[in-house]
Design a protein around this motif. Structure first.
Motif, PDB file in Angstrom:
ATOM      1  N   LYS A   1       0.854  -1.188   0.000  1.00  0.00           N
ATOM      2  CA  LYS A   1       0.000   0.000   0.000  1.00  0.00           C
ATOM      3  C   LYS A   1       0.889   1.238   0.000  1.00  0.00           C
ATOM      4  O   LYS A   1       1.795   1.365   0.816  1.00  0.00           O
ATOM      5  CB  LYS A   1      -0.908  -0.008   1.222  1.00  0.00           C
TER       6      LYS A   1
ATOM      7  N   ASP B   1       1.433   5.236   0.445  1.00  0.00           N
ATOM      8  CA  ASP B   1       0.885   6.428   1.091  1.00  0.00           C
ATOM      9  C   ASP B   1       1.171   7.613   0.175  1.00  0.00           C
ATOM     10  O   ASP B   1       2.250   8.206   0.213  1.00  0.00           O
ATOM     11  CB  ASP B   1       1.529   6.627   2.472  1.00  0.00           C
TER      12      ASP B   1
ATOM     13  N   GLN C   1      -0.114  10.641   0.039  1.00  0.00           N
ATOM     14  CA  GLN C   1       0.061  11.940   0.693  1.00  0.00           C
ATOM     15  C   GLN C   1       1.480  12.063   1.257  1.00  0.00           C
ATOM     16  O   GLN C   1       2.107  13.117   1.159  1.00  0.00           O
ATOM     17  CB  GLN C   1      -0.974  12.125   1.803  1.00  0.00           C
ATOM     18  N   ALA C   2       1.996  10.975   1.828  1.00  0.00           N
ATOM     19  CA  ALA C   2       3.362  11.001   2.368  1.00  0.00           C
ATOM     20  C   ALA C   2       4.378  11.228   1.257  1.00  0.00           C
ATOM     21  O   ALA C   2       5.356  11.965   1.430  1.00  0.00           O
ATOM     22  CB  ALA C   2       3.659   9.697   3.112  1.00  0.00           C
TER      23      ALA C   2
END
Length: 199
Positions: free
Chosen positions: A4, A6, A8-9
């Motif tokens: 998965k 991230d 946004q990160a």
């Protein structure tokens, strides 16, 4: 099972890299290649998240905005109650001055972005919104002080708020340029605040 991601990160990682490049070398040095190298990712990954330099710059400015909001929220939360309009506005404006290394780095990027948007009106829309909101907020605080007779009744709240915000921004520029030290800048801001909130 696929890993998965991230997103946004990753966007924040790229924006942080952009800010480091801009703070160290100016916006003219910002390119997909330089930002990718600073972030330790591929140019393709940067392009996946940001199709244009304007998108990268807008996201970086949003990150700075979030940092500023978090700092201001913490500082206001630490104030003694009840809050006076003078204390509230002073706390917010002092927190926005580049008085430490993180705020100086953010301030250099914001200043570079301001110059960048001077010739790109479409990119400046969010910055104009932020400025309008801040002027409105400060003007409301001046009105609240006028209602208790602690601020001069003859003062135009919008004009005073615009001037106060411009003074803070100008002091920030002088701090970034090394013309003023922190004590000089904060003392000058306090004098402006006193003229507005106590006459």
């Amino acid at each position: 099972m696929p890993k998965k991601v991230d997103h946004q990160a990753r966007r924040t990682l790229i924006a942080d890299a952009l800010m480091r490049v801009a703070a160290a070398s100016g916006l003219e040095a910002v390119s997909l290649r330089h930002v990718a190298a600073e972030a330790g990712v591929t140019s393709g990954m940067v392009q996946h998240y940001f199709a244009t330099k304007d998108e990268m710059m807008s996201f970086a400015l949003a990150v700075i905005r979030e940092r500023n909001e978090a700092r201001v929220t913490r500082a206001v939360g630490a104030l003694s109650q009840p809050l006076t309009p003078h204390a509230l506005v002073r706390t917010i404006l002092v927190e926005l001055l580049p008085l430490d290394e993180q705020r100086r780095a953010d301030g250099r990027v914001a200043l570079a972005f301001l110059a960048y948007t001077a010739v790109r009106p479409a990119a400046a829309a969010r910055m104009r919104e932020d400025t309008d909101q801040m002027v409105t907020f400060i003007a409301d605080q001046i009105r609240a002080a006028q209602a208790t007779a602690s601020a001069p009744a003859a003062l135009n709240p919008e004009h005073a708020a615009a001037g106060l915000l411009a003074a803070m921004e100008g002091l920030g520029v002088y701090l970034l340029g090394g013309q003023y030290d922190a004590q000089t800048a904060v003392s000058a801001l306090d004098d402006h605040l006193s003229l507005i909130f106590t006459g």
